[in-house]
Structures are given as structure tokens and as C-alpha cells.
Design a protein around this motif. Sequence first.
Motif, PDB file in Angstrom:
ATOM      1  N   THR A 213      -8.314   3.118   2.162  1.00 55.08           N
ATOM      2  CA  THR A 213      -8.170   1.983   1.254  1.00 55.08           C
ATOM      3  C   THR A 213      -8.907   0.777   1.806  1.00 55.08           C
ATOM      4  OG1 THR A 213      -6.542   0.703  -0.013  1.00 55.08           O
ATOM      5  CG2 THR A 213      -6.068   1.043   2.308  1.00 55.08           C
ATOM      6  N   TYR A 214      -8.861  -0.326   1.062  1.00 53.73           N
ATOM      7  CA  TYR A 214      -9.387  -1.600   1.535  1.00 53.73           C
ATOM      8  C   TYR A 214      -8.261  -2.625   1.593  1.00 53.73           C
ATOM      9  CZ  TYR A 214     -14.266  -0.269   1.617  1.00 53.73           C
ATOM     10  OH  TYR A 214     -15.466   0.324   1.950  1.00 53.73           O
ATOM     11  N   LEU A 215      -8.284  -3.420   2.645  1.00 52.73           N
ATOM     12  CA  LEU A 215      -7.241  -4.410   2.904  1.00 52.73           C
ATOM     13  C   LEU A 215      -7.836  -5.808   2.907  1.00 52.73           C
ATOM     14  CD1 LEU A 215      -5.811  -2.635   6.095  1.00 52.73           C
ATOM     15  CD2 LEU A 215      -5.056  -2.246   3.741  1.00 52.73           C
TER      16      LEU A 215
ATOM     17  N   SER B 251      -3.539   3.656   3.228  1.00 49.31           N
ATOM     18  CA  SER B 251      -2.295   3.505   2.471  1.00 49.31           C
ATOM     19  C   SER B 251      -1.402   4.698   2.762  1.00 49.31           C
ATOM     20  CB  SER B 251      -2.581   3.454   0.970  1.00 49.31           C
ATOM     21  OG  SER B 251      -3.570   2.516   0.658  1.00 49.31           O
TER      22      SER B 251
ATOM     23  N   GLY C  38       0.795  -1.218   0.000  1.00 53.48           N
ATOM     24  CA  GLY C  38       0.000   0.000   0.000  1.00 53.48           C
ATOM     25  C   GLY C  38       0.827   1.267   0.000  1.00 53.48           C
TER      26      GLY C  38
ATOM     27  N   ARG D 183      -4.455  -1.047  -3.018  1.00 54.28           N
ATOM     28  CA  ARG D 183      -4.128   0.173  -3.748  1.00 54.28           C
ATOM     29  C   ARG D 183      -2.951  -0.032  -4.690  1.00 54.28           C
ATOM     30  NH1 ARG D 183      -5.322   5.459  -3.239  1.00 54.28           N
ATOM     31  NH2 ARG D 183      -6.429   5.087  -1.279  1.00 54.28           N
TER      32      ARG D 183
ATOM     33  N   ASP E 280      -2.673  -4.650   0.807  1.00 52.99           N
ATOM     34  CA  ASP E 280      -3.363  -3.400   0.486  1.00 52.99           C
ATOM     35  C   ASP E 280      -3.578  -3.356  -1.024  1.00 52.99           C
ATOM     36  OD1 ASP E 280      -4.108  -0.752  -0.063  1.00 52.99           O
ATOM     37  OD2 ASP E 280      -2.957   0.039   1.622  1.00 52.99           O
TER      38      ASP E 280
END
Length: 468
Positions: free
Chosen positions: A405-407, A391, A87, A445, A443
Motif C-alpha cells: 500500500t501507500y502511506l 496493510s 489500513g 487503502r 493508510d
Amino acid sequence: METYLRQIPAVNKILAEEKVQELLKDYPRTLIVDSIRGVNEQLRERILAGKLSSDSELAINRVVELLREKVKGWSEPNLRATINGTGVVIHTNLGRSLLAESAQQRLVEVADNYSNLEIEVESGERGSRYDNVSELLTYLTGAEAALVVNNNAAAVLLALDTLAKGQEVVISRGQLVEIGGSFRIPEVMEQSGAHLVEVGATNKTHLRDYEAAINEETALLLRAHTSNYRIVGFTKEVALEKLVKLSNDNNLAVLDDLGSGTLIDFSQYGFELEEPTVQESIEAGVDVVTFSGDKLLGGPQAGIIVGKEEYISRMKKNPLTRALRVDKFTLAALEETLRLYLDLDQVVEKVPTLRMLTLDLQILADKADKLKEALAELNSNLTIEKAEGYSQVGGGSFPSERLATYLIKVTVPGLTANQLANRLRSLNPPLFTRIQDEEIIIDLRTVKEEQISIIVNHFNKLLEGEGE
């Protein structure tokens, strides 16, 4: 110990092995022989250091496997592609910015052909390699002239060596930054032959501090933008416009080291912290501005110098310029990256660094869902969780900016988070992740869409016992 040393197989004995004979079909005999000697020497060192666990390590089949691994190492590149699941967008250790597709194409074109690197096509006379990017840089920044060297530390070094060698440079104590690899502004200044004059306090510097430091030995005023950290609270620094006026009143030059450097205003994309643009420095009347080509700009590693013609011309004549110059590949990639900035409506989509920094949250959520579902289909024993997180920009830019962000968090039965991270890095291409609370974190991203299937395949290999 002597018994062990005598058990090390002789070179000829190893060469006679069937698997080694197979290696000789694909690799030069000299390389194989040298590799055998290298393996034997490693075994000898282990024996002498008392690190050999048993004589089974000296068995001929074991030695042959060590040899095969060593030879295989010669045929595989050390510098190779990886998957960045951390990320961190501008990840210094993972190569910083990714190049735009058009910049990649330009690299291939220049690599596969001769080029007009230092020749004028119209006249056939020798030209300057810097002309390939100078017009773009001056147009985009508003500066009179431009020069490119191999990184921003080199840009600062060249500017100081040219404009202030043997003289004094005034800088605020709060701007004595340390950049990557433990290099510090005072050390760069010392190497350039300029004499550092610190003014003000760490958190507060006033115009009067600069005024009191100026004397007949002063050559320039330096502002080093603290792009990799922030001082907050009871703080004060002198506005760039005031430094410019002070320098003009005293016939001095102003050097503005922006560090990362950017040609766009990130506040329009929701960034909370202000990052000064190169154009703002030029508009303020700064004489010389230095910044990086491979951070927020999103191009290749380079140190970009823009400013007034009289100062840039002096730098071009400095013998250091030749030692710090960039090659045709850097210029090709940089030119194409800069060309994308001619269309500010499209540049964010076309430059990977800018695209990743401004990704819509829904796109990240969709990628996370795709990875979670694919991993869940592999094995019901995997623990997989989709979670919200943050991130980082990285590369010494926007140090406290948190990008939503999404993890994907993963645990594998029987493996600690460190063990899992190590095994994911051992596969090809290596997958780099984060670790938190004994969970592997990916991550999305910094993960490309096409890399999701590779990540899934990596976990599949681990579940089947590979990467151990």
C-alpha cells in the motif's frame, strides 16, 4: 473539603442562567434538571476524592459549560461513522465490513416498510425467515441446506449443542483457537454440553490420532480452521477428505468451522496464503460448515451454517435457534450481499471489503498523492511524507498476508504522535490512524476518496486550535 462542597451551585441557580434557559428551548426540562444533578454529583465525587485543583472549577460559568457538554452528549449518537486510516480492512473495533450500496438500499427499504419476513407471499401462510437466504446459500456453496444465526460463535455453539450434546467431539490440539473477545473453542464446546477430546500435538496431528480417540461416545469430528494465525515449520494436519472418510467409516459427522469463510479463491488476486473456500469443504463431503457473514464475505454480522439437510433440520428445531436468530435487517443485508456473488466477475468491485482487499497499487498511490498535496497547501510547517508500506486484512483473516500500500506520514510541530492521534479522534467524524516512529500514519487503502477532503479539513482545524 466542606468549603468546596458548599460552593457547588444549587440546581435552581444553575437553571436561572441565561445559557441554561437557552438549553431549555431545545431539551426537556426533566433532562436538564437530571443533567444538572449529574454534574453536581460528579463535582461532589471529585471533591471527596481530593481531585479538585481549585475553586475555579466550581464557578457557575464553569458548571454551566459542564452541563452543556453533558446535555450535548445526550443528543449525539455513541455509535457513529468514523474514518479508518489504519489500513486494517476488516477492522473489528471499527465495525468490520462495509456494506455494498445495494445492501444499504435494501436495509432502508425494509426499515421503511413492512416485509414478508415470516410469511409466504403466494399462500399467505406463515413461512420461515431463513427461506429468504437459504436458496442463495445452497446455490452458491453447493450445500443441501442452510441456516443463519447472529454470529459464527453462535453457529458453532448451535451445531455442537444439536449434534454432540453430552457426547465427545474430537479436535486437533493445533486447532484450539481463540476468537475475538477471548472466546475459545474449548469454552464454546463446554457451553454446548459437548465433551472435548484433544488429539495430536500443537504442530502435528495424524489420522491415527483421530482413529485412536473414536469410541462409542464420539459424536463428531471437528476441524477449526486457524484463520487468525498460522503454524509453520515442522507441521502436519489431516486433510479434510481423510477426516470425512474416517467419519463415514465410523458413522460420525464432520463439522468444519472456517471462521472467516470465503466464497472466492483469493489466490487469483495475488494472495500468497491459501484460504479454504466454503465450496471446497462441501465438495470434500463435510456434513456441516460454519463461517462468518461480516468478514471475508463482506456482509452484515451473521453466523452462516450450511451442510446436509438432516443436520440443518435438527438445528432448526433446537430451541437455541430462536435465541440466536437474526432479524430482518441482517437478512436483508445478507441476502443482497449474497446476490452480488451470483456474478463473480463483478462481486469484487461491488462488495467494499473485496474491493479494498484487491485495490490496484496505482489507485492507492494516486490517493496518497492527492492527500499529500492537499495537506502541504495547508501549512508549510507540516512534515508530510508519502511512503510505501503494508496493510492488513484483519478480522482474523489472512493473519500473515501483507498487502502492499501507500502511506502518508505526518508530524505537526509542538505535538507528539500520541497527542495528534488523540486530537484527530476527537473531531467529527473521528479519524483513526497508526503511529510509528513518532509519526502519524494514514493508510489510504481504507480511506474513501470522498474522505480525503475531510481529513484535510481535520488537520486545518487542528492547526487553528480546534480539538484541543
